[in-house]
Design an enzyme around this catalytic site. Structure first.
Site, short mmCIF file in Angstrom:
data_model
loop_
_atom_site.label_atom_id
_atom_site.label_comp_id
_atom_site.label_asym_id
_atom_site.label_seq_id
_atom_site.Cartn_x
_atom_site.Cartn_y
_atom_site.Cartn_z
N LYS A 141 24.90 -72.46 46.79
CA LYS A 141 25.08 -71.07 47.19
C LYS A 141 25.30 -70.24 45.93
O LYS A 141 26.25 -70.51 45.18
CB LYS A 141 26.30 -70.94 48.09
CG LYS A 141 26.10 -71.58 49.45
CD LYS A 141 25.41 -70.59 50.35
CE LYS A 141 25.14 -71.17 51.72
NZ LYS A 141 24.35 -70.25 52.54
N ASP A 169 20.54 -70.40 47.23
CA ASP A 169 20.57 -69.42 48.33
C ASP A 169 21.42 -68.22 47.92
O ASP A 169 22.63 -68.34 47.75
CB ASP A 169 21.17 -70.08 49.58
CG ASP A 169 21.03 -69.19 50.81
OD1 ASP A 169 20.53 -68.06 50.68
OD2 ASP A 169 21.42 -69.64 51.91
N LYS A 243 16.39 -71.78 61.18
CA LYS A 243 17.66 -72.07 61.83
C LYS A 243 17.42 -71.89 63.33
O LYS A 243 17.55 -70.78 63.86
CB LYS A 243 18.74 -71.11 61.35
CG LYS A 243 19.15 -71.31 59.88
CD LYS A 243 20.27 -70.35 59.50
CE LYS A 243 20.93 -70.72 58.19
NZ LYS A 243 20.05 -70.60 57.02
O1 LIG Z 1 20.67 -73.80 55.07
C1 LIG Z 1 21.45 -74.73 54.70
O2 LIG Z 1 21.10 -75.60 53.91
C2 LIG Z 1 22.84 -74.77 55.21
C3 LIG Z 1 23.20 -73.70 56.18
C4 LIG Z 1 23.44 -72.36 55.58
O3 LIG Z 1 23.36 -72.18 54.40
C5 LIG Z 1 23.83 -71.28 56.51
C6 LIG Z 1 24.50 -71.63 57.66
C7 LIG Z 1 24.91 -70.68 58.57
C8 LIG Z 1 24.65 -69.36 58.33
C9 LIG Z 1 23.97 -68.97 57.18
C10 LIG Z 1 23.56 -69.93 56.27
C11 LIG Z 1 22.77 -69.46 55.07
O4 LIG Z 1 21.63 -69.93 54.88
O5 LIG Z 1 23.26 -68.61 54.35
MG LIG Z 2 20.11 -68.97 53.63
#
Ligand SMILES: O=C(O)CCC(=O)c1ccccc1C(=O)O
Ligand SMILES: [Mg+2]
Length: 330
Positions: A141, A169, A243
């Site tokens: 992240k 991300d 997702k």
């Molecule tokens: O995508 C992944 O690898 C983990 C999950 C994740 O990052 C996420 C999980 C819940 C809500 C938002 C996010 C995101 O992608 O920011």
């Molecule tokens: Mg994301």
């Protein structure tokens, strides 16, 4: 004996979501488990709208799922099918999983090799990466601290582990100047091992420009859920993140996956902080529909318990339907 039967359970388990949901606090993760039976076959699904991400609340989801199950039973007794059109994404996903499982359309084996997720301290990654078989890929992240720090960490990891591939991300948190600052610290020879950087900038246009200028591949995540989104082949866009709880029915997810694959892009099945129950179904979906892609499902450790179905290799305590954290609705 009736031919069909259906049940709904509600779970609420303690969670620490601070890391992943940034500044949004969520102390309990709540969701529904749906069970449907038809003669000797049964299938289950999880319906767990994610606060701040899903448009629907759990109450709305519960009400809609209850009505759909009633309508489905009635439709089946007339030998008709009932579509998932117009349902909230989480409801469509959970119900479609239950139906797919009941029909035997969802394979039993899953891909439990999720990409280890790191929220800032890169030292946490060495051990899980060491344990990883096959493709070594981790996700970090970024965008929470200084952009130059993010760049330095990514560059350092890519330097230290020569067979490492990274996913990053940014959740749209950078201005073009900050994104450029990040890139400045990642040596050009390391950039091809960034599989993708999810949504670096506030707008898709800024993110596209960033990718073109730096040669760093990007991926769409938030964009996939916007109404005007369509999967198209674009330079430097190497993946879409799916997702399912935020997207909709399994059929809708599969059509997005197939479209991405037809353009040579990765489709990455990813978590919306489902319980272990939902995560195992996502692992199965990932293995079945995206066999060559490591899914983004490393979110179980934010929870204190596993629910009904255990995640392979997890030591977290497992609670069953009879536990104090689960209530049967009908
Ligand atoms: O995508 C992944 O690898 C983990 C999950 C994740 O990052 C996420 C999980 C819940 C809500 C938002 C996010 C995101 O992608 O920011
Ligand atoms: Mg994301």
């Amino acid at each position: 004996m009736t031919i069909r039967e259906y049940h709904l359970y509600r779970y609420a388990i303690p969670v620490d979501s601070q890391l992943i949901l940034r500044n949004r606090f969520l102390k309990r993760r709540e969701g529904l488990l749906v069970q449907i039976k038809c003669k000797e076959n049964e299938g289950w699904g999880e319906i767990a709208p994610l606060p701040e991400y899903s448009t629907e609340t759990l109450e709305q989801a519960q009400q809609q799922a209850t009505q759909w199950l009633k309508d489905w039973d009635a439709a089946r007794s007339r030998n008709e099918k009932l579509a998932f059109d117009g349902l909230y994404p989480s409801v469509a996903f959970g119900l479609s999983c239950a139906l797919a499982e009941m029909k035997g359309a969802l394979q039993a084996e899953g891909n439990y090799q999720a990409a280890p997720l790191c929220y800032g301290d890169p030292d946490e990654l060495y051990e899980p990466l060491d344990q990883m078989q096959g493709e070594k890929v981790a996700k970090i992240k970024v965008g929470m601290y200084e952009a130059n720090r993010d760049g330095m960490i990514a560059d350092m990891l890519l330097e230290a582990i020569p067979d490492l591939h990274l996913r990053l991300d940014a959740n749209r948190s950078w201005t073009p100047a900050k994104a450029a600052m990040f890139a400045k610290y990642v040596k050009p020879e390391h950039r091809p091992r960034i599989q993708f950087l999810e949504e670096p900038c506030k707008t898709r246009e800024e993110s596209r420009r960033f990718a073109a200028e730096t040669g760093i591949n990007i991926a769409w995540d938030e964009s996939v859920r916007e109404p005007d989104f369509d999967v198209i082949a674009e330079p430097h866009v190497s993946a879409i993140v799916i997702k399912p709880t935020l997207i909709g029915s399994l059929e809708k997810c599969v059509s997005l996956i197939e479209k991405a694959q037809s353009f040579g892009m990765k489709a990455v099945i990813s978590s919306s902080l489902e319980s272990s129950f939902g995560l195992t179904q996502l692992a199965r979906i990932a293995r079945q529909y995206t066999p060559d892609v490591t899914p983004g499902l490393d979110t179980l450790d934010l929870m204190e318990y596993q629910v009904v179905r255990p995640w392979q290799g997890s030591d977290l305590p497992l609670i069953g339907l009879e536990s104090e954290f689960v209530t049967q609705i009908f």
